[in-house]
Design a protein around this motif. Sequence first.
Motif, PDB file in Angstrom:
ATOM      1  N   MET A   1     -25.454  59.405  78.559  1.00 59.71           N
ATOM      2  CA  MET A   1     -24.464  59.184  77.515  1.00 59.71           C
ATOM      3  C   MET A   1     -23.210  60.016  77.777  1.00 59.71           C
ATOM      4  SD  MET A   1     -24.710  59.655  73.388  1.00 59.71           S
ATOM      5  CE  MET A   1     -25.709  58.205  73.127  1.00 59.71           C
ATOM      6  N   THR A   2     -23.399  61.261  78.184  1.00 57.31           N
ATOM      7  CA  THR A   2     -22.262  62.131  78.488  1.00 57.31           C
ATOM      8  C   THR A   2     -21.432  61.554  79.636  1.00 57.31           C
ATOM      9  OG1 THR A   2     -23.491  64.057  77.717  1.00 57.31           O
ATOM     10  CG2 THR A   2     -21.576  64.485  79.110  1.00 57.31           C
ATOM     11  N   VAL A   3     -22.108  61.087  80.672  1.00 54.38           N
ATOM     12  CA  VAL A   3     -21.407  60.484  81.808  1.00 54.38           C
ATOM     13  C   VAL A   3     -20.664  59.228  81.362  1.00 54.38           C
ATOM     14  CG1 VAL A   3     -21.726  59.316  84.042  1.00 54.38           C
ATOM     15  CG2 VAL A   3     -22.951  61.446  83.551  1.00 54.38           C
ATOM     16  N   SER A   4     -21.330  58.360  80.625  1.00 57.30           N
ATOM     17  CA  SER A   4     -20.719  57.108  80.178  1.00 57.30           C
ATOM     18  C   SER A   4     -19.494  57.352  79.305  1.00 57.30           C
ATOM     19  CB  SER A   4     -21.737  56.268  79.405  1.00 57.30           C
ATOM     20  OG  SER A   4     -21.114  55.111  78.887  1.00 57.30           O
ATOM     21  N   LEU A   5     -19.633  58.252  78.346  1.00 55.03           N
ATOM     22  CA  LEU A   5     -18.508  58.529  77.447  1.00 55.03           C
ATOM     23  C   LEU A   5     -17.331  59.154  78.205  1.00 55.03           C
ATOM     24  CD1 LEU A   5     -20.499  59.852  74.371  1.00 55.03           C
ATOM     25  CD2 LEU A   5     -19.224  57.689  74.523  1.00 55.03           C
ATOM     26  N   THR A   6     -17.630  59.984  79.183  1.00 51.38           N
ATOM     27  CA  THR A   6     -16.569  60.582  79.999  1.00 51.38           C
ATOM     28  C   THR A   6     -15.846  59.498  80.813  1.00 51.38           C
ATOM     29  OG1 THR A   6     -17.776  62.668  80.123  1.00 51.38           O
ATOM     30  CG2 THR A   6     -16.059  62.296  81.790  1.00 51.38           C
ATOM     31  N   LEU A   7     -16.606  58.600  81.436  1.00 53.92           N
ATOM     32  CA  LEU A   7     -15.997  57.517  82.214  1.00 53.92           C
ATOM     33  C   LEU A   7     -15.179  56.578  81.322  1.00 53.92           C
ATOM     34  CD1 LEU A   7     -18.979  56.625  84.582  1.00 53.92           C
ATOM     35  CD2 LEU A   7     -16.880  57.867  85.184  1.00 53.92           C
ATOM     36  N   THR A   8     -15.689  56.271  80.139  1.00 57.19           N
ATOM     37  CA  THR A   8     -14.979  55.382  79.216  1.00 57.19           C
ATOM     38  C   THR A   8     -13.666  56.009  78.782  1.00 57.19           C
ATOM     39  OG1 THR A   8     -17.058  54.420  78.429  1.00 57.19           O
ATOM     40  CG2 THR A   8     -15.135  54.181  76.997  1.00 57.19           C
ATOM     41  N   SER A   9     -13.696  57.278  78.414  1.00 58.63           N
ATOM     42  CA  SER A   9     -12.478  57.965  77.999  1.00 58.63           C
ATOM     43  C   SER A   9     -11.475  58.040  79.157  1.00 58.63           C
ATOM     44  CB  SER A   9     -12.824  59.369  77.496  1.00 58.63           C
ATOM     45  OG  SER A   9     -11.706  59.975  76.905  1.00 58.63           O
ATOM     46  N   THR A  10     -11.979  58.266  80.352  1.00 58.41           N
ATOM     47  CA  THR A  10     -11.120  58.309  81.540  1.00 58.41           C
ATOM     48  C   THR A  10     -10.439  56.968  81.772  1.00 58.41           C
ATOM     49  OG1 THR A  10     -12.502  60.008  82.544  1.00 58.41           O
ATOM     50  CG2 THR A  10     -11.100  58.741  84.039  1.00 58.41           C
ATOM     51  N   ALA A  11     -11.170  55.874  81.600  1.00 58.96           N
ATOM     52  CA  ALA A  11     -10.583  54.538  81.772  1.00 58.96           C
ATOM     53  C   ALA A  11      -9.444  54.326  80.775  1.00 58.96           C
ATOM     54  CB  ALA A  11     -11.653  53.452  81.593  1.00 58.96           C
ATOM     55  N   GLY A  12      -9.661  54.730  79.527  1.00 55.26           N
ATOM     56  CA  GLY A  12      -8.602  54.604  78.526  1.00 55.26           C
ATOM     57  C   GLY A  12      -7.398  55.461  78.863  1.00 55.26           C
ATOM     58  N   LEU A  13      -7.639  56.693  79.290  1.00 57.72           N
ATOM     59  CA  LEU A  13      -6.548  57.597  79.652  1.00 57.72           C
ATOM     60  C   LEU A  13      -5.758  57.061  80.831  1.00 57.72           C
ATOM     61  CD1 LEU A  13      -5.010  60.271  79.398  1.00 57.72           C
ATOM     62  CD2 LEU A  13      -6.773  61.312  80.841  1.00 57.72           C
ATOM     63  N   GLN A  14      -6.458  56.557  81.827  1.00 54.63           N
ATOM     64  CA  GLN A  14      -5.802  56.021  83.018  1.00 54.63           C
ATOM     65  C   GLN A  14      -4.871  54.866  82.658  1.00 54.63           C
ATOM     66  OE1 GLN A  14      -8.834  55.910  86.187  1.00 54.63           O
ATOM     67  NE2 GLN A  14      -7.518  54.409  87.166  1.00 54.63           N
ATOM     68  N   ALA A  15      -5.343  53.969  81.799  1.00 53.84           N
ATOM     69  CA  ALA A  15      -4.521  52.826  81.398  1.00 53.84           C
ATOM     70  C   ALA A  15      -3.326  53.280  80.567  1.00 53.84           C
ATOM     71  CB  ALA A  15      -5.362  51.821  80.617  1.00 53.84           C
ATOM     72  N   ILE A  16      -3.546  54.189  79.625  1.00 53.39           N
ATOM     73  CA  ILE A  16      -2.443  54.693  78.794  1.00 53.39           C
ATOM     74  C   ILE A  16      -1.405  55.396  79.672  1.00 53.39           C
ATOM     75  CG2 ILE A  16      -1.870  56.437  77.043  1.00 53.39           C
ATOM     76  CD1 ILE A  16      -3.033  53.879  75.841  1.00 53.39           C
ATOM     77  N   ALA A  17      -1.864  56.192  80.623  1.00 51.64           N
ATOM     78  CA  ALA A  17      -0.933  56.888  81.513  1.00 51.64           C
ATOM     79  C   ALA A  17      -0.091  55.891  82.311  1.00 51.64           C
ATOM     80  CB  ALA A  17      -1.696  57.817  82.454  1.00 51.64           C
ATOM     81  N   PHE A  18      -0.718  54.834  82.798  1.00 53.85           N
ATOM     82  CA  PHE A  18       0.006  53.816  83.571  1.00 53.85           C
ATOM     83  C   PHE A  18       1.102  53.176  82.732  1.00 53.85           C
ATOM     84  CE2 PHE A  18       0.609  49.373  84.807  1.00 53.85           C
ATOM     85  CZ  PHE A  18       0.941  49.505  86.140  1.00 53.85           C
ATOM     86  N   TRP A  19       0.738  52.710  81.524  1.00 57.21           N
ATOM     87  CA  TRP A  19       1.731  52.025  80.685  1.00 57.21           C
ATOM     88  C   TRP A  19       2.791  52.999  80.189  1.00 57.21           C
ATOM     89  CZ3 TRP A  19       1.833  47.320  81.866  1.00 57.21           C
ATOM     90  CH2 TRP A  19       0.666  46.614  82.142  1.00 57.21           C
ATOM     91  N   ALA A  20       2.438  54.250  79.959  1.00 54.28           N
ATOM     92  CA  ALA A  20       3.428  55.250  79.552  1.00 54.28           C
ATOM     93  C   ALA A  20       4.417  55.514  80.682  1.00 54.28           C
ATOM     94  CB  ALA A  20       2.738  56.545  79.128  1.00 54.28           C
ATOM     95  N   LEU A  21       3.913  55.635  81.922  1.00 52.78           N
ATOM     96  CA  LEU A  21       4.805  55.853  83.065  1.00 52.78           C
ATOM     97  C   LEU A  21       5.769  54.687  83.267  1.00 52.78           C
ATOM     98  CD1 LEU A  21       2.333  57.437  85.641  1.00 52.78           C
ATOM     99  CD2 LEU A  21       4.303  58.538  84.573  1.00 52.78           C
ATOM    100  N   ARG A  22       5.311  53.501  82.933  1.00 51.81           N
ATOM    101  CA  ARG A  22       6.164  52.311  83.047  1.00 51.81           C
ATOM    102  C   ARG A  22       7.102  52.163  81.853  1.00 51.81           C
ATOM    103  NH1 ARG A  22       5.222  48.327  86.587  1.00 51.81           N
ATOM    104  NH2 ARG A  22       5.845  46.727  85.091  1.00 51.81           N
ATOM    105  N   GLY A  23       6.900  52.985  80.808  1.00 53.61           N
ATOM    106  CA  GLY A  23       7.713  52.879  79.603  1.00 53.61           C
ATOM    107  C   GLY A  23       7.416  51.601  78.827  1.00 53.61           C
ATOM    108  N   ASP A  24       6.194  51.128  78.918  1.00 56.04           N
ATOM    109  CA  ASP A  24       5.799  49.867  78.301  1.00 56.04           C
ATOM    110  C   ASP A  24       4.851  50.174  77.147  1.00 56.04           C
ATOM    111  OD1 ASP A  24       4.832  47.322  77.695  1.00 56.04           O
ATOM    112  OD2 ASP A  24       4.887  46.705  79.794  1.00 56.04           O
ATOM    113  N   PHE A  25       5.256  49.838  75.922  1.00 52.93           N
ATOM    114  CA  PHE A  25       4.489  50.222  74.744  1.00 52.93           C
ATOM    115  C   PHE A  25       4.044  49.010  73.935  1.00 52.93           C
ATOM    116  CE2 PHE A  25       7.127  53.813  75.913  1.00 52.93           C
ATOM    117  CZ  PHE A  25       6.163  54.804  76.023  1.00 52.93           C
ATOM    118  N   SER A  26       3.307  48.132  74.548  1.00 52.51           N
ATOM    119  CA  SER A  26       2.765  46.962  73.867  1.00 52.51           C
ATOM    120  C   SER A  26       1.461  47.348  73.158  1.00 52.51           C
ATOM    121  CB  SER A  26       2.498  45.846  74.872  1.00 52.51           C
ATOM    122  OG  SER A  26       1.772  44.813  74.254  1.00 52.51           O
TER     123      SER A  26
END
Length: 133
Positions: free
Chosen positions: A77-102
């Motif tokens: 569970m700890t591994v899964s939750l860490t990976l899930t949060s990382t996936a969300g962070l990675q996507a948010i970071a990408f769209w933030a770097l692009r200045g895209d706020f959809s």
Amino acid sequence: MNRVLGPTKIAMLVTDVGFLLYWAIAFARLIPPEFAYKDYTNPILSDWNFSFVALDLAASATGLASLCRTSGGRTLMTVSLTLTSTAGLQAIAFWALRGDFSLTWWLPNLFLLLFPIPALIALTCQPAGETAR
């Protein structure tokens, strides 16, 4: 701790099954262009999207396994939750770097980033003397 983990397990089940469904649909190329974000005919955005496959499938596999097991379930569970949060962070970071706020991409990815945090705190900050299950 169970007050945190109960709702988290439901969120994990929905998220992990959602990951599997999303990737089945994505690989089958069943997402109509009008529902795809921006322009997934753009090879860079398509590659970016598919770069999440391994991360999402690992999160899903460990999450579903943690819900089915008692032995080692806490670690999975700890591994899964860490990976899930990382996936969300990675996507948010990408769209933030692009200045895209959809909101259509920010809301689900903020959910992925944030819903694991209370459970991760509960799982990693257990009181002294309490053994991991």
